[in-house]
Motif scaffolding. Structure first.
Motif, PDB file in Angstrom:
ATOM      1  N   SER A 265       0.842  -1.185   0.000  1.00  0.00           N
ATOM      2  CA  SER A 265       0.000   0.000   0.000  1.00  0.00           C
ATOM      3  C   SER A 265       0.886   1.246   0.000  1.00  0.00           C
ATOM      4  N   ARG A 283      -6.823   7.821  -0.452  1.00  0.00           N
ATOM      5  CA  ARG A 283      -7.923   7.350   0.370  1.00  0.00           C
ATOM      6  C   ARG A 283      -8.198   5.866   0.123  1.00  0.00           C
ATOM      7  N   TYR A 284      -8.448   5.156   1.200  1.00  0.00           N
ATOM      8  CA  TYR A 284      -8.810   3.746   1.107  1.00  0.00           C
ATOM      9  C   TYR A 284     -10.328   3.624   1.170  1.00  0.00           C
ATOM     10  N   SER A 287     -14.880  -1.980   2.590  1.00  0.00           N
ATOM     11  CA  SER A 287     -14.344  -3.326   2.677  1.00  0.00           C
ATOM     12  C   SER A 287     -15.429  -4.330   2.285  1.00  0.00           C
ATOM     13  N   ASN A 409      -1.745  -5.121   2.458  1.00  0.00           N
ATOM     14  CA  ASN A 409      -2.169  -4.159   1.439  1.00  0.00           C
ATOM     15  C   ASN A 409      -3.638  -3.775   1.579  1.00  0.00           C
ATOM     16  N   TYR A 410      -4.413  -4.587   2.308  1.00  0.00           N
ATOM     17  CA  TYR A 410      -5.840  -4.331   2.459  1.00  0.00           C
ATOM     18  C   TYR A 410      -6.073  -3.412   3.664  1.00  0.00           C
ATOM     19  N   VAL A 411      -5.718  -2.172   3.510  1.00  0.00           N
ATOM     20  CA  VAL A 411      -5.825  -1.213   4.604  1.00  0.00           C
ATOM     21  C   VAL A 411      -7.303  -1.018   4.968  1.00  0.00           C
ATOM     22  N   ASP A 414      -9.803  -2.924   2.727  1.00  0.00           N
ATOM     23  CA  ASP A 414     -10.041  -2.528   1.338  1.00  0.00           C
ATOM     24  C   ASP A 414      -9.218  -3.413   0.412  1.00  0.00           C
ATOM     25  N   CYS A 417      -6.988  -1.864  -2.526  1.00  0.00           N
ATOM     26  CA  CYS A 417      -5.794  -1.058  -2.225  1.00  0.00           C
ATOM     27  C   CYS A 417      -5.998   0.397  -2.623  1.00  0.00           C
ATOM     28  N   GLY A 418      -7.201   0.911  -2.344  1.00  0.00           N
ATOM     29  CA  GLY A 418      -7.500   2.302  -2.631  1.00  0.00           C
ATOM     30  C   GLY A 418      -8.932   2.480  -3.078  1.00  0.00           C
ATOM     31  N   ALA A 449      -2.525  -0.130  -6.042  1.00  0.00           N
ATOM     32  CA  ALA A 449      -2.745   1.302  -5.824  1.00  0.00           C
ATOM     33  C   ALA A 449      -2.311   2.128  -7.030  1.00  0.00           C
TER      34      ALA A 449
END
Length: 476
Positions: A265, A283-284, A287, A409-411, A414, A417-418, A449
């Motif tokens: 990310s 921005r993320y 989900s 990567n799944y902040v 998500d 990734c964005g 991303a």
């Protein structure tokens, strides 16, 4: 004196592995470092429920993977990758027991939409039929344009821009009269998790439709791990090296290299590479809540076509899909979630013991939501497959916290990734001439991303590798 590598890759997901392959086959020395004990990122396969049931924790079906310009140039079949196709790529059932189809055949798809909307659909896709390779090279090759390479077929790309381009899918749906066709396209667009009036949502909807007619929506034999394993196997023949179980916290923990490429990310990249607040504006998005099932038999869909489809969308209407997506993006779990489901064991008996099946379903929920959507998801499933719950042998659930724990990567959970809202689907991770480059001249970003965004197709890695190659060649 330590040996200086040409490139070090952080993250062994599909994009990191693709970037490593692209650089290694140009003769560069490449090493990959992965924090987990195994490779794969969003393309993994694990026994999440019961012994013998092999599930994909993230991506399961790969419309853009089978037609990826990056994967198409690699001998991945020599390293075990085999695509398997269901009779129907996708079905979208309705409560009355009927369904619209996304079939391999345009005519069969159009027939399911009714006479008028069927003709409108045929007019929509006609300019692009038989031209997937050129369209994919340019649409998914947006990174090549950003890297200084012009489209191979600018007229075809311009026609695609007029048909979809930056349009919301709600505008594309104005060409259809009946709710069935509108639901089909809305479901395709909802893969990017954005309200239907969001800019650029028409483009992925049309790409997914064209992919079905050109390459299908296949699954890899044995599960999505086969994609990652094939990339790693090819990389090994090129001399690339992969290290697993190595979590990188700072850039100086890595071996000296001429270039560092991050399949992470933007937030992780900034932290590790010391780039401060470079990506604070990124921005993320919302989900999802995902359930992997071990089933005692096939899903008892009321709509017969759904029993033959590798993927099944449950909306049912475009309005229902938009409401569910808006709720998740707006911070509320939807009462009736839009579901994307996959049934890989219909075509791959290696995924479950004899007579049993694996099944995969998710609905969108807010980022970082820590609730349980099992009841809401299964209530939807029972509407279209009465008796579904009676077949469940075991289930593995994962909401935003679990998804984020599975993949850094799944902040906030998500998986894209964005966020895909406010043009961030196309301008990512920030407005920059070459989005794979960063403020650090030796550091590059290759994750989802960056353009062309999410999906197991390797194109961000492909384009990032080209950016690295250009930088290193000019520095020589």
């Amino acid at each position: 004196m330590p040996t200086i590598r040409d490139a070090v890759i952080v993250g062994a997901g599909p994009n990191g592995l693709t970037a490593a392959v692209e650089l290694a086959r140009r003769g560069l020395s490449v090493e990959v470092f992965e924090a987990r004990d195994g490779i794969g990122g969003g393309a993994r396969t694990e026994e999440l429920t019961l012994p013998g049931f092999r599930h994909d924790p993230c991506s399961a079906v790969h419309p853009t993977g089978a037609g990826s310009p990056a994967f198409g140039t690699m001998p991945l079949g020599d390293h075990g990758l085999e695509w398997l196709h269901a009779e129907l790529p996708m079905a979208h059932p309705f409560p009355d027991g009927t369904a619209v189809l996304l079939a391999h055949s345009v005519r069969e798809t159009a027939r399911s939409l009714g006479p008028r909307d069927g003709r409108a659909y045929e007019r929509l896709v006609a300019p692009f039929l038989g031209r997937w390779d050129a369209l994919a090279a340019d649409f998914m090759g947006v990174g090549s344009l950003l890297n200084g390479r012009w489209p191979s077929d600018p007229v075809l790309l311009a026609r695609f821009g007029l048909a979809a381009g930056l349009l919301p899918v709600s505008w594309m749906n104005l060409r259809f009269r009946e709710p069935r066709a509108k639901a089909l396209m809305a479901g395709l667009a909802a893969h990017v998790t954005a309200p239907l009036n969001s800019p650029a949502t028409a483009s992925p909807a049309l790409v997914f439709a064209l992919a079905a007619h050109a390459r299908g929506w296949p699954v890899p034999r044995g599960g999505s791990q086969a994609i990652s394993d094939a990339l790693a196997g090819y990389l090994a023949t090129l001399g690339g090296v992969i290290h697993t179980g190595v979590e990188v916290r700072r850039l100086d923990e890595l071996p000296p290299a001429r270039a560092y490429v991050f399949d992470t990310s933007p937030a992780s990249l900034a932290r590790i590479a010391g780039l401060g607040r470079a990506y604070d504006g990124f921005r993320y998005g919302a989900s999802l809540f995902k359930i992997d099932y071990a089933l005692d038999g096939p899903v008892p869909w009321t709509a017969e076509p759904a029993r033959r489809a590798g993927t099944v969308h449950i909306g049912p209407t475009s309005g229902d899909i938009d409401l569910a997506t808006r709720s998740a993006v707006g911070g509320e779990p939807p009462e009736w979630p839009f579901l994307i489901t996959a049934q890989p064991s219909l075509v791959d008996p290696t995924r479950a013991p004899g007579g049993k099946h694996v099944f995969w379903a998710y609905g969108h929920v807010p980022a970082r939501w820590d609730g349980d959507a099992t009841e809401a998801i299964e209530r939807q499933l029972e509407r279209f497959a009465p008796g579904f719950r009676d077949l469940v042998l075991a289930r593995a659930t994962a909401g935003p916290p679990e998804l984020a724990a599975r993949n850094a990567n799944y902040v906030g959970g998500d998986i894209g990734c964005g966020a895909a809202t406010h043009l961030q689907l196309v301008i990512r991770p920030k407005l920059r001439r070459v989005p794979y480059e960063t403020a650090h001249p030796s550091v590059f970003l290759c994750s989802a991303a960056t353009p062309p965004g999410p999906g197991v197709h390797g194109m961000p890695g492909h384009h990032a590798a080209r950016a690295v190659w250009r930088r290193l060649r000019h520095a020589a």
